[in-house]
Design an enzyme around this catalytic site. Structure first.
Site, short mmCIF file in Angstrom:
data_model
loop_
_atom_site.label_atom_id
_atom_site.label_comp_id
_atom_site.label_asym_id
_atom_site.label_seq_id
_atom_site.Cartn_x
_atom_site.Cartn_y
_atom_site.Cartn_z
N ASN A 1 38.26 39.09 40.32
CA ASN A 1 37.46 39.89 39.40
C ASN A 1 36.17 40.26 40.13
O ASN A 1 35.31 39.42 40.32
CB ASN A 1 37.17 39.06 38.14
N LYS B 1 33.83 42.08 39.16
CA LYS B 1 32.70 42.27 38.23
C LYS B 1 31.94 43.55 38.61
O LYS B 1 32.56 44.50 39.08
CB LYS B 1 31.81 41.02 38.22
N HIS C 1 36.70 38.89 28.75
CA HIS C 1 35.96 38.02 29.66
C HIS C 1 34.69 37.51 28.97
O HIS C 1 34.08 38.23 28.19
CB HIS C 1 35.60 38.79 30.94
N GLU D 1 31.82 37.25 29.91
CA GLU D 1 30.64 38.09 30.14
C GLU D 1 30.62 39.30 29.22
O GLU D 1 29.61 40.00 29.13
CB GLU D 1 30.58 38.50 31.62
N GLU E 1 38.79 30.17 31.21
CA GLU E 1 37.58 30.17 32.03
C GLU E 1 36.45 29.48 31.26
O GLU E 1 35.78 30.14 30.43
CB GLU E 1 37.15 31.60 32.35
N GLY F 1 30.50 31.12 37.97
CA GLY F 1 29.37 31.50 38.82
C GLY F 1 28.38 30.39 39.06
O GLY F 1 27.28 30.62 39.56
N SER G 1 34.37 29.23 39.36
CA SER G 1 34.00 28.62 40.64
C SER G 1 35.21 28.18 41.47
O SER G 1 35.15 27.18 42.18
CB SER G 1 33.04 27.44 40.42
P1 13P Z 1 33.32 32.78 39.70
O1 13P Z 1 34.61 32.59 40.46
O2 13P Z 1 32.28 33.51 40.46
O3 13P Z 1 32.86 31.50 39.10
O4 13P Z 1 33.69 33.74 38.46
C1 13P Z 1 34.77 33.42 37.65
C2 13P Z 1 35.06 34.55 36.76
O5 13P Z 1 34.31 34.86 35.85
C3 13P Z 1 36.27 35.32 37.02
O6 13P Z 1 36.56 36.19 35.97
#
Ligand code: 13P
Length: 269
Positions: free
Chosen positions: A9, A11, A95, A97, A182, A188, A228
């Site tokens: 992803n 982002k 997601h 976010e 997740e 992150g 992560s």
């Molecule tokens: P990270 O791998 O940076 O923790 O992000 C995970 C994520 O949100 C994937 O959609």
């Protein structure tokens, strides 16, 4: 046997030049992924670029969101059919976010900003239905906040999100989904969820799918872990029986580390 998936992803990273470089870097260095599927979820502006870059490779491309209507007065939104028209075949839905529960207060942001884009269980369900209708393959996300985990509510929160995303879908439709667990506190942060605990919660996801769509659909459905994931911890995660792959943010932004994750997914078969 479920086919593992390694999904990146990206982002809100990569303009068109950067997207092309990253996609080409993955294509050039990735060995044949064997039984694993490889998908990159790229910014909408880079969909066509990346689709072209990965042509003739095993890498598939997805969008990071879609809107639930086909067209109309929805300034700034992107429909499922628009995504299909770029050649992308996957879409990420719900997601954390994008859900109205991200809960991370950054400097200069107020409580009003924290909900970001306000996806809810209802809109996540509407987007999932639309994705299936237009023939996109959805990865639908769930996961608890740190406060919910600390309050012992992880299974209730995740189970509720999964029930809501599946609402009104037939077992045959549910079978077309991939679900990503997740935990929000692991995204992150560098703080990966313990592999056995991640496996346990992915098992909770599978048991809710079994209740809603029957044991056969649950047995075949891929459940990914995200939060992560890195080349250092991926083998332990992939070794878990209920974890069928990864949804990866940071470590998917460098060809070298993403290719290492793909290799780990392929080796897990
Ligand atoms: P990270 O791998 O940076 O923790 O992000 C995970 C994520 O949100 C994937 O959609």
């Amino acid at each position: 046997m479920r086919k593992p998936i390694m999904a990146g992803n990206w982002k809100m990273n990569c303009d068109n030049d950067e997207a092309c470089k990253l996609a080409c870097g993955i294509v050039d260095t990735m060995a044949a992924p064997g039984e694993a599927e490889v998908v990159v979820f790229v910014p909408a502006t880079a969909l066509t670029t990346v689709v072209n870059c990965v042509e003739d490779s095993p890498i598939e491309v997805g969008a990071q969101n879609l809107f639930w209507a086909d067209k109309g007065a929805y300034t700034g939104e992107i429909s499922g059919r628009m995504i299909v028209s770029t050649g992308a075949r996957w879409v990420l839905i719900g997601h954390s976010e994008r859900r109205g529960r991200f809960g991370k207060l950054e400097e200069g942001w107020t409580e009003a900003h924290v909900a970001y884009f306000g996806d809810s269980d209802v809109t996540v369900n509407a987007k999932t239905r639309k994705a299936l209708e237009v023939g996109l393959k959805p990865i639908v996300c769930c996961g608890e906040l740190l406060a919910e985990r600390q309050a012992g509510r992880t299974d209730e929160v995740v189970g509720g999100q999964v029930r809501a995303m599946l609402d009104g879908l037939s077992p045959a439709e549910v079978a077309k989904l991939v679900i990503a667990y997740e935990p929000v506190w692991a995204i992150g942060t560098g703080e990966v969820c313990d592999a056995e605990e991640a496996n346990r919660v992915c098992g909770v996801v599978r048991s809710v799918v079994a209740e809603v769509a029957g044991p056969a659909v649950a047995e075949g459905l891929r459940v990914l872990y995200g939060g992560s994931v890195s080349p250092d911890n991926v083998a332990g995660l992939m070794a878990q029986p209920n974890i069928d792959g990864g949804l990866v943010g940071g470590a998917s932004l460098k060809a070298e580390s993403f290719v290492a994750l793909v290799a780990a997914a392929a080796a897990s078969v």
